[in-house]
Design a protein around this motif. Sequence first.
Motif, PDB file in Angstrom:
ATOM      1  N   VAL A 196      -7.407   2.864  -3.636  1.00 32.84           N
ATOM      2  CA  VAL A 196      -6.936   3.442  -2.366  1.00 32.84           C
ATOM      3  C   VAL A 196      -6.138   4.714  -2.636  1.00 32.84           C
ATOM      4  CG1 VAL A 196      -5.449   3.047  -0.352  1.00 32.84           C
ATOM      5  CG2 VAL A 196      -6.921   1.199  -1.200  1.00 32.84           C
ATOM      6  N   ASN A 197      -5.307   4.686  -3.642  1.00 30.78           N
ATOM      7  CA  ASN A 197      -4.481   5.837  -3.993  1.00 30.78           C
ATOM      8  C   ASN A 197      -5.344   7.038  -4.372  1.00 30.78           C
ATOM      9  OD1 ASN A 197      -1.955   7.106  -4.453  1.00 30.78           O
ATOM     10  ND2 ASN A 197      -2.149   6.738  -6.651  1.00 30.78           N
ATOM     11  N   PHE A 230      -5.056  -1.132  -5.148  1.00 35.64           N
ATOM     12  CA  PHE A 230      -4.181  -0.026  -4.767  1.00 35.64           C
ATOM     13  C   PHE A 230      -4.601   1.264  -5.460  1.00 35.64           C
ATOM     14  CE2 PHE A 230      -0.635   2.734  -5.844  1.00 35.64           C
ATOM     15  CZ  PHE A 230      -0.211   3.084  -4.578  1.00 35.64           C
ATOM     16  N   GLU A 231      -4.936   1.204  -6.722  1.00 36.87           N
ATOM     17  CA  GLU A 231      -5.284   2.422  -7.452  1.00 36.87           C
ATOM     18  C   GLU A 231      -6.515   3.096  -6.853  1.00 36.87           C
ATOM     19  OE1 GLU A 231      -3.346   3.900  -9.406  1.00 36.87           O
ATOM     20  OE2 GLU A 231      -1.925   2.246  -9.465  1.00 36.87           O
ATOM     21  N   ALA A 238      -6.818   8.458  -1.255  1.00 32.90           N
ATOM     22  CA  ALA A 238      -5.778   9.156  -0.488  1.00 32.90           C
ATOM     23  C   ALA A 238      -5.538  10.550  -1.062  1.00 32.90           C
ATOM     24  CB  ALA A 238      -4.485   8.348  -0.493  1.00 32.90           C
ATOM     25  N   PHE A 289       0.806  -1.221   0.000  1.00 32.65           N
ATOM     26  CA  PHE A 289       0.000   0.000   0.000  1.00 32.65           C
ATOM     27  C   PHE A 289       0.841   1.273   0.000  1.00 32.65           C
ATOM     28  CE2 PHE A 289      -3.235  -3.049   1.474  1.00 32.65           C
ATOM     29  CZ  PHE A 289      -4.195  -2.791   0.511  1.00 32.65           C
ATOM     30  N   THR A 341      -0.997  10.068   1.981  1.00 30.19           N
ATOM     31  CA  THR A 341      -0.448   9.035   1.113  1.00 30.19           C
ATOM     32  C   THR A 341      -1.322   7.780   1.202  1.00 30.19           C
ATOM     33  OG1 THR A 341       0.946   8.009   2.803  1.00 30.19           O
ATOM     34  CG2 THR A 341       1.879   9.914   1.615  1.00 30.19           C
ATOM     35  N   PRO A 342      -1.249   6.894   0.203  1.00 30.44           N
ATOM     36  CA  PRO A 342      -2.034   5.653   0.285  1.00 30.44           C
ATOM     37  C   PRO A 342      -1.647   4.791   1.482  1.00 30.44           C
ATOM     38  CG  PRO A 342      -0.524   5.611  -1.591  1.00 30.44           C
ATOM     39  CD  PRO A 342      -0.544   7.007  -1.089  1.00 30.44           C
ATOM     40  N   SER A 343      -0.379   4.770   1.834  1.00 29.30           N
ATOM     41  CA  SER A 343       0.021   3.978   2.993  1.00 29.30           C
ATOM     42  C   SER A 343      -0.540   4.571   4.285  1.00 29.30           C
ATOM     43  CB  SER A 343       1.544   3.867   3.080  1.00 29.30           C
ATOM     44  OG  SER A 343       2.151   5.133   3.131  1.00 29.30           O
TER      45      SER A 343
END
Length: 349
Positions: free
Chosen positions: A257-258, A254-255, A261, A220, A267-269
């Motif tokens: 979540v990104n 991930f995309e 964010a 992530f 940030t996504p993390s």
Amino acid sequence: MAAASPATAAVPRIKLGSQGLEVSAQGLGCMGMSAFYGPPKPEPDMVALIHHAVAAGVTLLDTSDMYGPHTNEVLLGKALQGGVRDKVELATKFGVVLADGEFEIRGDPAYVRAACEGSLRRLGVDCVDLYYQHRIDKKVPIELTIGELKKLVEEGKIKYIGLSEASASTIRRAHAVHPITAVQLEWSLWSRDVEEDIIPTCRELGIGIVAYSPLGRGFFSSGAKFVDSLSAQDYRKHLPRFQPGNLEKNAEIFERVNAMAARKGCTPSQLALAWVHHQGSDVCPIPGTTKIENFNQNVAALSVKLTPEEMAELESYASTDDVQGDRYLQMGSTWKDSETPPLSSWKTE
């Protein structure tokens, strides 16, 4: 957008379990400093990172005798010198032995005691705050393992007992022998099967929850391109979720979540880590890192606030059907496969 420095806000403290242990609301996983995630990192840099973490208010330090093996405990022992030991909650683990190139799981009482004494020696301490059984030995009744840990508590060598990757029934049996303070398990946006049985069991019994790999082992942070950056010695390159086919599908998670964010200005993390923090005040994630700048970003996730609607949106991105691939190459030695024989069946020699 970069989030605030950890210096701008104090790291909250939480109660972990029901026996009195208090820890920082976020811990520091130390495994990657010494093992599994590529070559060992330079010792002076890692000692500096640990000191930076403690100064920032992240005081739960997580290691294990299998990291190296042994070298991560030695590293922490050096970092704890000079008065640092009194400022931290020190957690280590036993039970995974490397023998002839294969991992063996042990929970027999004699080994429990020998492993504890070895960890105390390498760490340079008289007592460990939280001592986990790293994996469950299916050959030994859990009551015998916990019985020996109970003796170590009574002798002052450990303060609190924990389990890692244990099933709900194993947790109940262990807790009946001596109170379990914490259960460590993998919990993140894309590892949520523990929510069905294990999390409710911990909460029913008043056991704290320590979430490892809350960032999906780094996924992530940057998604699929993260895998390309891993060294040849990094075992994550071999995990099912990072293999061709699975990785492309998981990259879609991930995309999403990104994109969220970016809307949140983090940030996504940080967003993925904030999701774990929002699970409750009995949950302590322990993201690992080897870089101070990444550590600072992780701590800043504590400032990211999520509404119930945003939590639900995040969870919709990574349903069980969406995530492709298991957590490990072999799911043995996890909570799905951690039952031990009944104590009544145990034959003493």
